[in-house]
Write an enzyme that holds these catalytic residues in place. Structure first.
Site, PDB file in Angstrom:
ATOM      1  CE  LYS A  10       0.748   1.552   4.364  1.00  9.72           C
ATOM      2  NZ  LYS A  10       1.596   2.705   4.572  1.00  9.72           N
ATOM      3  CG  ASP A 136      -0.861   0.059   8.473  1.00 11.89           C
ATOM      4  OD1 ASP A 136      -1.631   0.968   8.829  1.00 11.89           O
ATOM      5  OD2 ASP A 136       0.325   0.251   8.144  1.00 11.89           O
TER       6      ASP A 136
END
Length: 283
Positions: A10, A136
């Site tokens: 990401k 996350d």
């Protein structure tokens, strides 16, 4: 039977730290997007009640320190499972790079084991379990483009970010996330316009998105590692539409609407850093 799950990296298009919470974490507002640089996890049932992690990376621990191991252990203890598993991690995402490689591997492990062990859990249930392992992980369970807040556990899905090319450059160093957050001074931090960035993505406005990207941690990491600023400057010189550090660093990414520009940045930085990638954003 073998099951395969991809674990995409990401990037943080936006990252703002609002204040330090009573629990020691920071209250965050982030916009994250998946890119097509991915690790690959292969799952196999074992007859013995054990968790075996193997990997092609010399940097990864294969014991309890590994988030993939923790994911398997969490599911086994939560659902009283006695079946063993072997998980092979093919590593492509640089380690300790600000690209959520460990969290994405953990999320892929939760998805893969859910299938392997026929647990029938929804992505929401997997995300909730994943929040026990890392901030996350809930986002990484879903992937795509999302507005993420709290300490990372609140995930609001957005339309896919405007399609573009992304050049990722990781300098030869690792950055400690806790050290960077610990050095954050709220008096001097530059807060990016997360609201404006969100609007740009919702209206599929690439130019506005490129203008609005920002990272409150960037100044702190650059002070310690000036090479990050040098990479950003080179990216802009070679024609990037925007350049920003991802997460707490040290990886820097450039956004390019045209592939020719992305190629020029790639060529211009390949000699400067070993780890340079051209990738697409994931829908």
């Amino acid at each position: 039977m073998e099951i395969i799950e991809k674990a995409p990296a990401k990037i943080n298009l936006g990252l703002d730290a609002l204040y330090k919470r009573n629990d020691g974490y920071h209250e965050l507002e982030m916009i994250m997007a998946s890119v097509d640089l991915a690790d690959r996890l292969t799952f196999e049932l074992l007859p013995k009640n054990e968790i075996v992690i193997e990997t092609d990376s010399s940097f990864l621990p294969v014991d309890r320190r590994n988030h993939v191991y923790q994911a398997a252990e969490l599911l086994k203890s939560t659902f009283n499972l006695t079946q063993g598993v072997k998980i092979y991690i093919e590593k492509r995402i640089p380690v300790a790079a600000g690209l959520a490689g460990g969290s994405s591997d953990c999320a892929a492990a939760l998805r893969g084991l859910n299938r392997l062990w026929n647990l029938g859990l929804s992505l929401e249930e997997l995300a909730e379990l994943g929040s026990k392992i890392g901030s996350d992980v809930p986002y990484c369970v879903h992937g795509g483009t999302a507005f993420v807040s709290g300490r990372g556990e609140k995930v609001e899905f957005l339309p896919s970010m405007p399609q573009c090319w992304v050049v990722l450059v990781k300098p030869k160093m690792s950055v400690s996330t806790s050290t960077i957050f610990g050095s954050l001074s709220f008096n001097s931090v530059e807060h990016p316009d997360i609201c404006g960035l969100k609007q740009a993505i919702e209206t599929d406005d690439y130019q506005l998105m490129a203008e609005k990207i920002g990272n409150a941690l960037e100044g702190v990491t650059i002070k310690r590692h000036p090479v990050i600023q040098q990479i950003k400057d080179r990216m802009m010189k070679y024609g990037a539409d925007a350049a920003l550090m991802s997460g707490s660093g040290p990886t820097v990414f450039a956004l390019c609407e045209k592939k020719t520009r992305a190629q020029r940045i790639y060529n211009g930085l390949k000699g400067f850093c070993d780890e340079v990638y051209i990738v697409r954003t994931l829908k």
